[in-house]
Design a protein around this motif. Structure first.
Motif, PDB file in Angstrom:
ATOM      1  N   SER A 111      87.526  55.928  32.105  1.00 51.73           N
ATOM      2  CA  SER A 111      89.083  56.204  32.428  1.00 51.73           C
ATOM      3  C   SER A 111      89.641  54.466  33.097  1.00 51.73           C
ATOM      4  N   ASP A 112      88.383  53.722  33.979  1.00 50.82           N
ATOM      5  CA  ASP A 112      88.652  52.546  34.641  1.00 50.82           C
ATOM      6  C   ASP A 112      88.867  51.665  33.237  1.00 50.82           C
TER       7      ASP A 112
ATOM      8  N   ARG B 267      88.977  51.789  30.197  1.00 52.76           N
ATOM      9  CA  ARG B 267      90.338  51.801  29.439  1.00 52.76           C
ATOM     10  C   ARG B 267      91.049  51.309  30.078  1.00 52.76           C
ATOM     11  N   THR B 268      91.387  51.452  31.347  1.00 59.19           N
ATOM     12  CA  THR B 268      93.351  51.107  32.265  1.00 59.19           C
ATOM     13  C   THR B 268      93.558  49.383  31.854  1.00 59.19           C
TER      14      THR B 268
ATOM     15  N   PHE C  52      89.339  48.033  38.839  1.00 60.16           N
ATOM     16  CA  PHE C  52      89.051  48.808  38.410  1.00 60.16           C
ATOM     17  C   PHE C  52      87.699  48.107  37.718  1.00 60.16           C
TER      18      PHE C  52
END
Lengths: 112, 150
Positions: B46-47, B49-50, B123
């Motif tokens: 998630s980190d 991708r963000t 991130f």
């Protein structure tokens, strides 16, 4: 990304956003939400992110923009989310300091 | 391919796509697929991708603004570290240090939150930005996968 609207109580608009909220999706959410806020008798707004599985800083822009609009009309705004990634981004942006976040729509009180 | 030693634990991928906002999700998918063999946690994935989403959005919104151009995405992995490069040949950033400040935005009317670089820095383990006005911008981000594992 999909956005569905319904009302809760007399004057609270719920914007339920599912899928991914990025820069591409932001404009549609912004336009459709603002149309309903301005056209309807909406005082408060709840962003329901229960089925949202991705958000980047474009989503923060959408939330803060709606916060300013709703506050300028004397209303308030709340967020519902259970996604860890979405929560992490909201927290690092300082959103919990100005907007209350609830784990479920059921937990949002009638007066927000 | 420049890694002749230890080829087993390295991988490389290059993609190029038009600076259209539809391609933000495409870039996230590419990176997620590239990182998958390293067995990242949901949070690590998630980190990453963000962070990629932020870099690609910057290239679309700031680098090329109204124009259409090409965005270059490069992914490298070496053992447990991945490196992601997002490059555009757009207008460039005049003051990179200023652009990296939280809440700095050149487009307040467009409701950009000005958090893009802050998200990337939070991130990822490291973020390097090279930019030349009128030439383009290159963002290089690194992240070790599984560093919290025992």
């Amino acid at each position: 990304m999909q956005v569905n609207f319904f009302t809760k109580g007399a004057d609270c608009l719920v914007a339920k956003i599912s899928g991914e909220l990025d820069h591409h999706a932001a404009e549609k959410i912004r336009n459709e939400t603002d149309t309903r806020i301005i056209r309807g008798r909406v005082r408060n707004l709840i962003f329901d992110f229960t089925d949202l599985n991705f958000m980047d800083s474009s989503g923060i822009g959408v939330v803060i923009g709606r916060y300013k609009l709703i506050r300028s009309c004397g209303g308030n705004i709340a967020i519902v989310t259970g996604n860890a990634g979405v929560n992490k981004l909201l927290t690092m942006s300082g959103i919990p300091g100005i907007i209350k976040i609830y784990p479920s729509l059921l937990d949002v009180p009638d007066v927000i | 391919m420049n890694c002749l030693t230890n080829v087993k634990n390295t991988n490389e991928l290059r993609a190029e796509f038009m600076s259209k906002s539809e391609n933000e999700s495409f870039a996230r998918m590419i990176v997620a697929a590239f990182v998958a063999p390293l067995d990242p946690t949901i949070e690590e994935l998630s980190d990453i991708r963000t962070a990629v989403s932020e870099a690609v959005t910057n290239s679309i919104v700031h680098g090329y603004s109204e124009k259409k151009g090409c965005i270059y995405l490069e992914c490298y992995s070496r053992d447990d570290e991945i490196t992601i490069v997002v490059k555009d040949y757009g207008k460039g950033i005049a003051d990179v240090a200023k652009a990296r400040e939280p809440m700095f935005t050149t487009n307040p009317d467009m409701e950009r939150s000005g958090m893009g670089f802050t998200v990337m820095e939070t991130f990822m383990d490291s973020v390097d930005v090279e930019s030349i006005v009128g030439v383009g911008t290159k963002v290089m981000m690194k992240r070790r996968i599984g560093k919290n594992r025992f």
